[in-house]
Design an enzyme around this catalytic site. Sequence first.
Site, PDB file in Angstrom:
ATOM      1  N   ASP A   1       0.840  -1.197   0.000  1.00 55.51           N
ATOM      2  CA  ASP A   1       0.000   0.000   0.000  1.00 55.51           C
ATOM      3  C   ASP A   1       0.878   1.251   0.000  1.00 55.51           C
ATOM      4  OD1 ASP A   1      -2.143  -1.689   0.203  1.00 55.51           O
ATOM      5  OD2 ASP A   1      -2.305  -1.482   2.382  1.00 55.51           O
TER       6      ASP A   1
HETATM    7  N1  URA Z   1      -1.318  -5.888   3.938  1.00 50.53           N
HETATM    8  C1  URA Z   1      -1.797  -4.621   3.911  1.00 50.53           C
HETATM    9  O1  URA Z   1      -2.842  -4.322   4.473  1.00 50.53           O
HETATM   10  N2  URA Z   1      -1.079  -3.705   3.238  1.00 50.53           N
HETATM   11  C2  URA Z   1       0.079  -3.975   2.620  1.00 50.53           C
HETATM   12  O2  URA Z   1       0.695  -3.073   2.038  1.00 50.53           O
HETATM   13  C3  URA Z   1       0.566  -5.283   2.667  1.00 50.53           C
HETATM   14  C4  URA Z   1      -0.156  -6.241   3.319  1.00 50.53           C
END
Ligand code: URA
Length: 230
Positions: free
Chosen positions: A103
């Site tokens: 993310d």
């Molecule tokens: N899980 C999440 O919620 N975000 C990420 O970036 C990776 C795994």
Amino acid sequence: MRLDKLLSEMGKASRSEAGKLIRAGKVTVNGTSPKKPDFKVDPENDVIVFLGEVLAYKKFTYIMLNKPEGYVSATEDESEKTVLDLVSDEDRKKGLFPCGRLDKNTLGLVILTNDGEGAHRVLSPKHHVSKVYRFECKLPLSDDEVKLLEGGVDIGGYFTKPCKIKMTEAQRGEITLTEGKYHQIKRMLEAVDNKITYLERISFGDILLDPRLRRGEWRYLTTTEEKLFN
Ligand code: URA
């Protein structure tokens, strides 16, 4: 493979710049300059000299990046900075893409490559490649909640696969997943009425985030690390 294509894949020049340099005789193959951009070369056996530099051919490029906050895991984006913005122009020309997504506000290990098949393999659920994330959450996690999360929770119509959680403090720990659904860890914590406040990926299979890399820095994978993709 065409000589101009090889030069652009190696990040030496754009396809059209490569064509101009070949026509101008600035590239030799086994001692002669072919003059035609579509001249066929065998990159693994021919000796190719580009502007006086003997090219060492590698089929694929693999980069380990320590992703900072605020970058999206994409090759291009109209409004956001992407993880590709952090590597060199030469590498960017090679058609790299992130092997899996983090993310925008998640930190840590991202692997960039142009090995489509290898990336597909390591991301396939069949291969169970584990990824470890360091996390912090808003509220303390009880032992029962840890057990529940480890067994699998409903994250909105999908039941997560078993995972491992090691708590280091009441609101801090490490979670090991072998799958990667969209916002998975955030949604898992929401499933137990909690909230992720910090998330950093620290490993991908046997590849550990190099502690010498500061946020935004990168290096090539070593040959041992590259084995994950073979
Ligand atoms: N899980 C999440 O919620 N975000 C990420 O970036 C990776 C795994």
